[in-house]
Design a protein around this motif. Structure first.
Motif, PDB file in Angstrom:
ATOM      1  N   PHE A 225       0.839  -1.311   0.019  1.00 43.71           N
ATOM      2  CA  PHE A 225      -0.077  -0.089  -0.042  1.00 43.71           C
ATOM      3  C   PHE A 225       1.014   1.259   0.194  1.00 43.71           C
ATOM      4  CE2 PHE A 225      -2.784  -3.292   2.149  1.00 43.71           C
ATOM      5  CZ  PHE A 225      -3.636  -3.210   1.059  1.00 43.71           C
ATOM      6  N   LEU A 226       2.183   1.175  -0.086  1.00 43.48           N
ATOM      7  CA  LEU A 226       3.115   2.176  -0.230  1.00 43.48           C
ATOM      8  C   LEU A 226       3.232   3.099  -1.335  1.00 43.48           C
ATOM      9  CD1 LEU A 226       5.938   1.123   2.321  1.00 43.48           C
ATOM     10  CD2 LEU A 226       3.782   2.732   2.926  1.00 43.48           C
ATOM     11  N   GLY A 227       2.567   2.516  -2.498  1.00 36.88           N
ATOM     12  CA  GLY A 227       2.778   3.205  -3.722  1.00 36.88           C
ATOM     13  C   GLY A 227       3.951   3.113  -4.748  1.00 36.88           C
ATOM     14  N   PHE A 228       4.918   1.973  -4.187  1.00 33.55           N
ATOM     15  CA  PHE A 228       5.965   1.772  -5.311  1.00 33.55           C
ATOM     16  C   PHE A 228       5.657   1.334  -6.520  1.00 33.55           C
ATOM     17  CE2 PHE A 228       7.807   0.442  -1.076  1.00 33.55           C
ATOM     18  CZ  PHE A 228       8.836   1.492  -0.872  1.00 33.55           C
ATOM     19  N   ARG A 229       6.243   1.543  -7.332  1.00 34.88           N
ATOM     20  CA  ARG A 229       6.227   1.152  -8.853  1.00 34.88           C
ATOM     21  C   ARG A 229       5.998  -0.233  -8.839  1.00 34.88           C
ATOM     22  NH1 ARG A 229      11.034   3.900 -12.055  1.00 34.88           N
ATOM     23  NH2 ARG A 229      12.061   2.587 -10.862  1.00 34.88           N
ATOM     24  N   ALA A 230       5.516  -0.872  -9.864  1.00 33.72           N
ATOM     25  CA  ALA A 230       5.314  -2.064 -10.296  1.00 33.72           C
ATOM     26  C   ALA A 230       6.641  -2.919 -10.131  1.00 33.72           C
ATOM     27  CB  ALA A 230       4.404  -2.498 -11.244  1.00 33.72           C
ATOM     28  N   ASP A 231       7.404  -2.633 -10.810  1.00 31.75           N
ATOM     29  CA  ASP A 231       8.835  -3.326 -10.697  1.00 31.75           C
ATOM     30  C   ASP A 231       9.341  -3.217  -9.315  1.00 31.75           C
ATOM     31  OD1 ASP A 231       9.372  -0.727 -11.179  1.00 31.75           O
ATOM     32  OD2 ASP A 231      11.116  -0.909 -12.402  1.00 31.75           O
ATOM     33  N   TRP A 232       9.313  -2.210  -8.770  1.00 29.81           N
ATOM     34  CA  TRP A 232       9.724  -2.317  -7.370  1.00 29.81           C
ATOM     35  C   TRP A 232       9.111  -2.934  -6.419  1.00 29.81           C
ATOM     36  CZ3 TRP A 232      13.936   0.062  -4.953  1.00 29.81           C
ATOM     37  CH2 TRP A 232      14.692   0.983  -5.894  1.00 29.81           C
ATOM     38  N   ASP A 233       7.834  -3.105  -6.635  1.00 31.03           N
ATOM     39  CA  ASP A 233       7.014  -4.012  -5.736  1.00 31.03           C
ATOM     40  C   ASP A 233       7.304  -5.619  -5.939  1.00 31.03           C
ATOM     41  OD1 ASP A 233       5.223  -2.304  -4.586  1.00 31.03           O
ATOM     42  OD2 ASP A 233       3.576  -2.343  -5.845  1.00 31.03           O
ATOM     43  N   LYS A 234       7.817  -5.784  -7.222  1.00 28.90           N
ATOM     44  CA  LYS A 234       7.908  -7.210  -7.479  1.00 28.90           C
ATOM     45  C   LYS A 234       9.384  -7.563  -6.961  1.00 28.90           C
ATOM     46  CE  LYS A 234       5.519  -8.061 -11.818  1.00 28.90           C
ATOM     47  NZ  LYS A 234       5.661  -8.265 -13.150  1.00 28.90           N
ATOM     48  N   GLY A 235      10.215  -6.545  -6.793  1.00 29.98           N
ATOM     49  CA  GLY A 235      11.606  -6.849  -6.349  1.00 29.98           C
ATOM     50  C   GLY A 235      11.461  -6.909  -4.830  1.00 29.98           C
ATOM     51  N   ILE A 236      10.842  -6.033  -4.209  1.00 28.86           N
ATOM     52  CA  ILE A 236      10.680  -5.950  -2.746  1.00 28.86           C
ATOM     53  C   ILE A 236      10.088  -7.250  -2.172  1.00 28.86           C
ATOM     54  CG2 ILE A 236       9.568  -4.793  -0.641  1.00 28.86           C
ATOM     55  CD1 ILE A 236      10.183  -2.115  -2.378  1.00 28.86           C
TER      56      ILE A 236
END
Length: 68
Positions: free
Chosen positions: A19-30
């Motif tokens: 829910f923090l609003g990272f970009r999609a590629d960042w979400d996957k990496g995290i």
């Protein structure tokens, strides 16, 4: 902190970072990194490595008839 507390904290982190609003590629990496950390904590922490403990050996004391 105990291993269970670390796993709980990582679980909360996974729920919150979505829910923090990272970009999609960042979400996957995290998500991948967080998942690997959770697996490592679980494996090293004994959740996967925990085995059932064998009962202690029976008492091996034998009394000789000669000493009675």
């Amino acid at each position: 902190m105990s291993k269970y507390q670390w796993i709980s904290l990582m679980g909360v982190w996974v729920m919150v970072f979505l829910f923090l609003g990272f970009r999609a590629d960042w979400d996957k990496g995290i998500a991948i990194v967080s998942g690997i950390i959770i697996i490592a904590i679980a494996y090293r922490g004994g959740i996967a490595a925990r085995t059932e403990k064998t009962p202690p050996a029976a008492d091996t004391f034998v009394q000789n008839k000669e000493n009675i």
